[in-house]
Design an enzyme around this catalytic site. Structure first.
Site, PDB file in Angstrom:
ATOM      1  N   ASP A   1      34.487  38.022 -25.488  1.00 24.60           N
ATOM      2  CA  ASP A   1      34.893  39.420 -25.347  1.00 24.60           C
ATOM      3  C   ASP A   1      33.694  40.352 -25.235  1.00 24.60           C
ATOM      4  OD1 ASP A   1      34.110  39.148 -27.980  1.00 24.60           O
ATOM      5  OD2 ASP A   1      35.927  40.012 -28.854  1.00 24.60           O
TER       6      ASP A   1
ATOM      7  N   HIS B   1      33.173  42.672 -22.176  1.00 18.39           N
ATOM      8  CA  HIS B   1      32.943  44.095 -22.442  1.00 18.39           C
ATOM      9  C   HIS B   1      31.783  44.616 -21.601  1.00 18.39           C
ATOM     10  CE1 HIS B   1      32.601  47.627 -25.313  1.00 18.39           C
ATOM     11  NE2 HIS B   1      31.387  47.616 -24.771  1.00 18.39           N
ATOM     12  N   GLU B   2      30.627  43.923 -21.660  1.00 19.40           N
ATOM     13  CA  GLU B   2      29.441  44.407 -20.945  1.00 19.40           C
ATOM     14  C   GLU B   2      29.654  44.358 -19.431  1.00 19.40           C
ATOM     15  OE1 GLU B   2      27.316  46.000 -22.464  1.00 19.40           O
ATOM     16  OE2 GLU B   2      27.926  45.379 -24.469  1.00 19.40           O
TER      17      GLU B   2
ATOM     18  N   HIS C   1      31.670  47.265 -18.257  1.00 22.41           N
ATOM     19  CA  HIS C   1      30.887  48.496 -18.078  1.00 22.41           C
ATOM     20  C   HIS C   1      30.411  48.595 -16.625  1.00 22.41           C
ATOM     21  CE1 HIS C   1      30.815  50.359 -21.937  1.00 22.41           C
ATOM     22  NE2 HIS C   1      30.202  49.374 -22.557  1.00 22.41           N
TER      23      HIS C   1
ATOM     24  N   TYR D   1      28.988  58.474 -19.855  1.00 26.54           N
ATOM     25  CA  TYR D   1      28.935  57.756 -21.138  1.00 26.54           C
ATOM     26  C   TYR D   1      28.604  58.712 -22.286  1.00 26.54           C
ATOM     27  CZ  TYR D   1      28.265  53.663 -24.120  1.00 26.54           C
ATOM     28  OH  TYR D   1      28.363  52.718 -25.109  1.00 26.54           O
TER      29      TYR D   1
ATOM     30  N   GLU E   1      34.187  53.022 -23.187  1.00 27.61           N
ATOM     31  CA  GLU E   1      34.166  51.964 -24.205  1.00 27.61           C
ATOM     32  C   GLU E   1      35.542  51.348 -24.404  1.00 27.61           C
ATOM     33  OE1 GLU E   1      31.995  50.334 -26.307  1.00 27.61           O
ATOM     34  OE2 GLU E   1      30.494  51.091 -24.917  1.00 27.61           O
TER      35      GLU E   1
ATOM     36  N   ASP F   1      26.192  58.510 -31.764  1.00 27.00           N
ATOM     37  CA  ASP F   1      27.002  57.592 -30.963  1.00 27.00           C
ATOM     38  C   ASP F   1      27.393  58.224 -29.627  1.00 27.00           C
ATOM     39  OD1 ASP F   1      28.477  55.232 -30.440  1.00 27.00           O
ATOM     40  OD2 ASP F   1      30.313  56.134 -31.245  1.00 27.00           O
TER      41      ASP F   1
ATOM     42  N   HIS G   1      31.858  54.984 -29.405  1.00 27.82           N
ATOM     43  CA  HIS G   1      32.425  53.835 -30.111  1.00 27.82           C
ATOM     44  C   HIS G   1      33.368  54.286 -31.228  1.00 27.82           C
ATOM     45  CE1 HIS G   1      28.588  52.148 -28.478  1.00 27.82           C
ATOM     46  NE2 HIS G   1      29.356  51.100 -28.237  1.00 27.82           N
TER      47      HIS G   1
END
Length: 946
Positions: free
Chosen positions: A437, A441-442, A445, A456, A465, A528, A533
């Site tokens: 995962d 996820h990356e 992106h 972002y 995200e 953040d 996130h």
């Protein structure tokens, strides 16, 4: 991913707290608010959207005449040579509905995606008088018939009709780069007290690259120069990749956020090409094998590299077409993550093995997992959504494994716009590629960057995200056969740990059930990136509920369609909801299915105007300051603050008001096009800093009225400014960031005294009270040997005395001074990101740590302010996985306290920044709980917050 194990070559910090992006006084304020899209502003009567056409449905845009969404229509598009031409001609022909006066001139084709059945999705990017508009993007969806004619079925996006700003710049690239780099250095210095010193000792550079003019769409628009600042955090050794927007007339940085998308980078240009379909067959590859970190044997597609006499992790079997794209996994063991953010490591080689069977070395480095997982994610997007690689056009997929942080473990992963970079892991965390995962996820992106391009930061970053988490988990559950009703199906990163259970290891849980009203956290971009996130599970949780209700295949199709055909760069939660619902309708989801989609968003509180339900326990004295990185001041019964206009498009002005809320506010600064920031007041005079296209100036004006007086002119200043009676003091910055402290007389400003400011003698963080100045110094006493000292200076005599000398290499932070005590912050012995709030008598006696640097009560203290009765600190818990309490909060001690039982100033859920002590226990601060930054106050602490 949000956990990071940071360390530097100077000293190891196993879990240093870091806020990426804007810090200081910034909350969801200023031009930053345009990215967050919180508390929607209603369109004025003059700009109200026209009545919706029939048939079809129109969702009006916010502060624009252009609709945010039009669906349910079937209208012919004018004949044109290509889809982009037809889309622009259609918008021009429908000017009364869309309000776009010159569609052919002001909309630039960005990308056209074609699909089976003649579907065409055209993305058009807005320009204002020839200058790109950040986030200005409009989508036209069409169907093409067999006769070549086109029918428009819907539109969506953001086109800003209210832009009026001139596009003539007064600041050149050189000054914009200088101011952008200074802003990032200052940010890093406030986040880590010894960042300035580390930069000098290690010679760690930050460099800026200007990308030209960009209009920020706040109000009538703000003309800026976009600068990317790259390099290494000098204190922590972490990669720095910041996007900074500098006002092109005054040279003030009005927006800054991190471009590193962790478990990050600027959106790659689409180039206006049509996305290719899966066409030519890929080149066959050789069969290899390896063992994943969980012990599972897997097949790998590898290539024999004759030049190296070895097999390499290069998969040529998947990506079709003529792009030459491959899936490659590179050996970055021992390399530093900071060197590879946004840059390609030319010296690296693909991971190699003498045989097609890759052994234990490839396993332990995470190379087997990365290569296998990249193939699984590619296959998911190709087979489920017909997408050819991350950009839809067969780009190569590069994975770097085993990177470290200055030789220390790096527990993070990121996408930088070109490649995935996976950290080495440590004793507890496996290499970051070990979780499917995380890899999904990356790589997602990358998909987001080459489709909706969600900025972002703030809510658009949280959407980014959320979608990365959703598809990362979708791939994992499908490939590993995890049932959607499993309690662990929604866990993110649960497979990374060596000893912890999956639930204890996971960073986020898409099944956490939190709602917006109970969990949304208003934060600045310095935390953040504006909560990308922290707030992402609000939206990803809703998406995961939809997957459970509709089933994986249909839900994935809905979310992918919303991403690629509806969402645009500055969309927030409300626009995200509308996009998903519209995509569901396109895919014939109706009845109970459509109700389930709507119910999922409702359950997470994502409904129109949801932000209005967020409340505070403090009194608001100035609403929506709309500024970036400006401190508050208070003294003598008055406060002083910078603010922009309601839309955040005007240069900042300094205003002052009474702390008891009585009377009228006073405008102190001239409206001269400069940015007036960091005000201080003693109740008689207001002093502040002015940024323009020339030198930076320190200005003053009596509260009773009178002319503005120039006190100082130079390259730049720090945030510390103070005034008392006839005395003014402030921190100034010379070339190269060398810091000094200046003090002068209001009556005779030419007769000024400067301390530090040299390569081997620096002074910083001054505070002022009763004719004395407290400040910090760093002085070289021998080759490579420095003394770090907290000092007290008597203005009348010029005598400077040592309050306390710190340990070698300590980080000395801001000071506060009263008639009885000196307070200061320091990072002296801790290795985990905590800092101390220390107090001493004016003679250096009675040294006490009110907030300790070590132990269970230790906090990450960043700022301090004091009155005769109390001292207030801005601090965070050191644990990044404590979601709310890791935000900046204010704690207060009585002046007589020895550190027992600090009281919370406010129980507001959002971030609390830039505290300024007034008389007694009253404190003013910038509060972001409601999603915008307001100046608020409390007369006494709230106490304990349950």
């Amino acid at each position: 991913m949000s956990r990071s194990r940071a360390s530097s070559g100077r000293r190891t910090r196993s879990s240093k707290a870091r806020r990426s992006g804007i810090s200081g006084a910034a909350a969801l304020i200023g031009v930053a608010a345009l990215v967050v899209s919180v508390v929607p502003a209603e369109a004025t009567a003059a700009e109200a959207a026209p009545p919706p056409p029939s048939p079809g449905e129109v969702v009006p845009g916010q502060t624009t005449r252009t609709p945010a969404l039009v669906e349910g229509i079937r209208e012919p598009a004018p004949a044109a040579r290509n889809a982009a031409g037809a889309a622009r001609a259609y918008l021009a022909a429908q000017r009364d509905r869309y309000g776009i006066a010159h569609a052919e001139r002001d909309l630039t084709p960005a990308e056209t995606v074609t699909a089976d059945g003649g579907q065409e999705v055209v993305r058009l990017r807005q320009k204002h008088r020839g200058v790109p508009v950040l986030g200005g993007e409009y989508i036209v969806r069409m169907e093409r018939g067999r006769d070549g004619g086109r029918v428009v079925t819907g539109t969506s996006g953001k086109y800003f009709t209210g832009l009026r700003t001139d596009t003539a710049a007064e600041v050149d690239d050189a000054l914009a780069v200088e101011r952008a780099v200074d802003a990032v250095v200052s940010e890093l210095g406030r986040e880590d007290f010894d960042a300035f010193e580390a930069a000098e000792e290690d010679g760690t550079p930050l460099t800026g690259t200007s990308h030209g003019l960009v209009v920020l769409p706040s109000g009538t628009g703000v003309l800026t120069r976009h600068v990317t600042v790259r390099g290494t955090d000098p204190a922590l050794g972490e990669p720095v990749l910041r996007e900074v927007y500098v006002d092109a007339r005054a040279g003030y940085p009005v927006l800054q956020y991190s471009g590193i998308k962790t478990f990050g980078a600027p959106r790659a240009a689409a180039g206006g090409r049509a996305a290719s379909r899966l066409a030519e067959e890929p080149v066959p590859a050789e069969a290899g094998s390896g063992v994943k970190l969980d012990g599972t044997a897997v097949d790998l597609q590898v290539t024999r590299d004759e030049s190296r006499g070895a097999y390499v992790l290069r998969d040529r079997s998947r990506i079709p077409g003529d792009t030459g794209g491959v899936l490659a996994t590179w050996d970055a063991r021992g390399k530093w993550a900071s060197d590879w953010a946004g840059a390609w490591p030319e010296t690296l080689q693909e991971f190699a093995s003498p045989t097609p069977a890759f052994g234990a070395e490839a396993t332990e480095a995470g190379a087997v997992d990365a290569h296998w997982a990249a193939g699984q994610v590619y296959d998911y997007y190709r087979n489920r959504h017909g997408r050819n690689s991350l950009d839809g056009r067969g780009m190569t997929i590069d994975s770097l494994v085993g990177v470290t942080d200055y030789g220390q473990p790096y527990v993070n992963a990121f996408w930088d716009g070109r490649k995935m970079v996976y950290g080495s892991g440590d004793d507890e965390y496996r290499p970051l590629s070990a979780a499917l995962d995380v890899v999904g996820h990356e790589m997602t992106h990358g998909v987001v960057e080459h489709s909706a391009g969600l900025v972002y930061a703030g809510q658009s970053g949280a959407l980014n995200e959320a979608i990365a988490d959703y598809f990362g988990n979708a791939v994992e559950t499908d490939v590993l056969g995890i049932p959607m009703d499993s309690p662990d199906a929604g866990l993110v990163g649960e497979a990374l740990c060596r000893t912890r259970t999956p639930r204890a290891c996971a960073l986020r849980d898409l099944n956490d059930g939190r709602t917006t009203s109970g969990s949304f956290l208003g934060v600045g971009f310095g935390t953040d990136n504006g909560g990308v996130h922290l707030n992402s599970t609000l939206f990803s949780g809703a998406l995961w509920d939809i997957r459970e209700e509709l089933g994986p295949e249909l839900a994935d199709a809905v979310v992918y369609k919303a991403l690629t055909e509806y969402l645009t760069p500055l969309d927030g939660f409300t626009q995200g909801r509308a996009a998903v619902i519209a995509a569901a309708k396109d895919l014939k989801v109706g009845g109970q299915g459509l109700t389930a989609v709507q119910r999922a968003f409702n359950a997470h509180g994502i409904v129109p105007n949801w932000e209005l339900a967020l409340g505070v326990d403090s009194d608001v004295v100035l609403e929506r300051v709309n500024t970036y990185d400006s401190r508050l001041g208070a003294g003598g019964g008055w406060w002083a603050a910078s603010r922009s206009d309601e839309e955040g498009s005007e240069p900042y002005s300094v205003w002052a008001g009474r702390t008891d809320g009585k009377g009228q506010m006073k405008l102190m600064s001239p409206n001269d096009g400069r940015y007036h920031v960091n005000p201080a007041t003693d109740g008689r005079t207001v002093v502040w800093v002015a940024y323009g296209s020339g030198p930076v100036e320190v200005l003053a004006r009596p509260l009773a009225g009178g002319p503005v007086k120039q006190l100082w002119s130079g390259r730049g200043t720090g945030p510390s400014v103070a005034v008392e009676g006839d005395v003014v003091t402030f921190e100034h910055h010379n070339h190269g960031g060398r810091r000094g402290v200046t003090y002068l007389s209001l009556k005779d400003p030419a007769n000024k005294v400067s301390l530090g400011g040299g390569t081997y003698s620096q002074a910083f963080f001054p505070s002022l009270s009763d004719g004395r100045i407290a400040y910090q110094t760093r002085q070289r006493v021998a080759r490579s040997t420095y003394e770090y000292t907290t000092r007290l200076l008597d203005v009348a005599t010029g005598e400077s005395t040592v309050v306390q000398q710190a340990a070698p290499g300590a980080g000395l932070g801001p000071t506060a001074l009263t008639g009885r005590h000196v307070y200061w912050l320091l990072d002296e012995i801790s290795q985990d990101g905590t800092t101390a709030l220390r107090r001493a008598g004016l003679d250096g006696s009675g040294v006490t740590d009110l907030s300790p640097e070590t132990g269970p009560a230790a906090l990450n203290v960043r700022e301090v302010t004091a009155s005769e009765e109390a001292v207030t600190m801005e601090a965070r818990t050191p644990l990044p996985d404590i979601r709310n309490e890791h935000l900046a909060k204010l704690w207060q001690f009585s002046a007589a306290s020895d550190g027992e039982d600090p009281r919370r100033v406010s129980c507001n859920r959002g971030e609390q920044l830039s505290a300024a002590a007034a008389a007694g226990t009253r404190v003013l601060w910038l509060d972001a709980t409601t999603g915008v930054s307001n100046v608020v106050t409390r007369a006494r602490p709230a106490g304990r917050c349950g």
